[in-house]
Design a protein around this motif. Structure first.
Motif, PDB file in Angstrom:
ATOM      1  N   GLY A  28      -3.915   3.409   5.060  1.00  9.73           N
ATOM      2  CA  GLY A  28      -5.226   3.846   4.605  1.00  9.73           C
ATOM      3  C   GLY A  28      -5.252   5.333   4.326  1.00  9.73           C
ATOM      4  O   GLY A  28      -4.300   5.902   3.795  1.00  9.73           O
ATOM      5  N   LYS A  29      -6.312   5.954   4.760  1.00  6.75           N
ATOM      6  CA  LYS A  29      -6.522   7.353   4.413  1.00  6.75           C
ATOM      7  C   LYS A  29      -5.654   8.292   5.254  1.00  6.75           C
ATOM      8  O   LYS A  29      -5.197   7.952   6.350  1.00  6.75           O
ATOM      9  N   ASN A  77      -4.442  -0.372   8.783  1.00  8.75           N
ATOM     10  CA  ASN A  77      -5.384  -1.437   9.109  1.00  8.75           C
ATOM     11  C   ASN A  77      -4.678  -2.529   9.907  1.00  8.75           C
ATOM     12  O   ASN A  77      -3.497  -2.402  10.247  1.00  8.75           O
ATOM     13  N   GLN A 103      -3.862   6.409   8.836  1.00  8.51           N
ATOM     14  CA  GLN A 103      -4.293   5.237   9.574  1.00  8.51           C
ATOM     15  C   GLN A 103      -3.795   3.948   8.926  1.00  8.51           C
ATOM     16  O   GLN A 103      -3.627   3.865   7.706  1.00  8.51           O
ATOM     17  N   SER A 142       0.854  -1.192   0.000  1.00  7.85           N
ATOM     18  CA  SER A 142       0.000   0.000   0.000  1.00  7.85           C
ATOM     19  C   SER A 142       0.882   1.231   0.000  1.00  7.85           C
ATOM     20  O   SER A 142       2.064   1.180   0.344  1.00  7.85           O
ATOM     21  N   ASP A 169      -1.320  -2.069   6.608  1.00  7.10           N
ATOM     22  CA  ASP A 169      -1.366  -1.326   5.352  1.00  7.10           C
ATOM     23  C   ASP A 169      -1.900   0.081   5.566  1.00  7.10           C
ATOM     24  O   ASP A 169      -2.722   0.331   6.462  1.00  7.10           O
TER      25      ASP A 169
END
Length: 363
Positions: free
Chosen positions: A139-140, A133, A131, A96, A137
């Protein structure tokens, strides 16, 4: 023996470098604990200027910033997550990535719970939280905090904010952002539930210091800041209850009789917290300080050449036996033995050639 212990005991480390994406900018290396010899196990390209690295607390992801103004058509730099094979420490695929929301991210860290990565955008003058997960990985972008200041005393370096470091304060929900342009350390409260940051406190340092990095003592309620523009280290008194910092004594990181160019860069505490080390670009050295076990005050006990040009980042092995110095301009990582009793360094007679190394992280 767990897989994580296997990696650690086999001396795996990760090196980030400046360079373009067609060049290897992340290397996986191994340190032989018996003699300090370094060897390259793996090279990775596809990253522009992988200038700073961090590792997820569970050891399954390596995070790397791309210190650029724009990447992939998106304004701002990028932070990427790369899978780590827990049995070997070798790197897999990029799982990611996301924009850091600002130009030239130069620092990345992870909170103790592995719920977020934090990035400092040097040219953007802001800091970001993204953030994670459960798999680690990215995130936003959950928070982007813009720093604001008037020009500082060093006109060509402090014309605006320059966020240079963002580090979690151990044992708290606070993170500390060190801004070279502001001559300040800003404390933010991090809320895990939604990944947001909120400003709590701003500690101004002496004008023109140009603070760069901060480390926290493992036992005492103090931290230390390396001042890039003043070639010094400042003791910071910390109240973890409310996240406040107060400036204490400042110590020169270069000898009194040296009057040439110098920019201080990195600093690290020994694993036991008894010694502090700081790198000097210009004087081309590592300064060694003894830490008072009660007050945290520093006493300089050694300056030793870093073995190359522009010793920027460096790392201390988890067992405290070796210090590895990344010399950016000369393209070498030089190995030093560390005496655990005196804290002093001595050349181990080992080095590794590697283009523009600027960050070292141990598995």
């Amino acid at each position: 023996m767990s897989s994580k212990e296997y990696v650690r005991d086999n001396g795996i480390l990760y090196v980030g470098s400046y360079g373009e994406r067609h060049e290897p900018t992340i290397h996986v290396c191994r340190l032989d604990p018996s003699n300090g010899r370094l060897m390259i196990l793996q090279k990775m390209d596809s990253f522009d200027n992988a200038s700073f690295l961090a590792i997820h607390p569970n050891g399954t992801k390596l995070y790397a910033v791309q210190e650029v103004a724009e990447a992939g058509g998106v304004g701002g730099g990028v932070v990427a997550a790369i899978a780590i094979d827990p049995s070997t420490g070798l790197l897999g695929s990029v799982t990611s990535s996301a924009s850091t929301g600002g130009e030239h991210p130069c620092y990345v860290s992870v909170d103790a719970g592995g719920t977020a990565v934090f990035a400092a955008n040097y040219t953007g003058g802001n800091i970001a939280a993204l953030q994670l997960n459960d798999a680690g990985d990215i995130g936003k972008l959950s928070s982007l905090m813009q720093h604001v200041c008037e020009p500082g005393p060093v006109a060509d370096r402090q014309e605006k904010p320059h966020a240079h470091c963002i580090a979690p304060m151990p044992g708290t929900n606070y993170v500390c952002a060190v801004d070279l342009g502001m001559d300040a350390i800003i404390t933010y409260a991090y809320r895990e539930s939604d990944g947001t940051l909120s400003k709590r406190y701003e500690c101004k340092l002496t004008g023109g210091y140009g603070p760069r990095h901060i480390v926290f003592h493992p036992i005492l309620p103090v931290g230390y800041v390396t001042n890039e523009l003043a070639s010094s280290v400042t003791l910071m008194h910390i109240d973890k209850e409310n996240g406040t910092l107060a400036q204490g004594a400042t110590y020169s990181s270069i000898p009194a009789d040296y009057d040439g160019y110098n920019d201080s860069a990195d600093l690290h505490l020994s694993p036991d917290g008894k010694f502090l080390y700081s790198s000097n670009r210009g004087h081309q050295s590592i300064a060694v300080f003894r830490v008072d076990e009660t007050s945290g005050e520093l006493t300089n006990i050694q300056h030793i050449g870093g073995g190359g040009e522009q010793p920027r980042n460096f790392g201390i092995t988890p067992d405290g036996a070796y210090v590895l110095v990344a010399n950016q301009r000369s393209g070498t990582i030089v190995v030093f033995r560390r005496d655990p009793v005196s804290g002093k360094l001595a050349p181990a007679g080992q080095q590794l050639e590697l283009p523009s190394p600027v960050c070292i992280r141990f598995a």
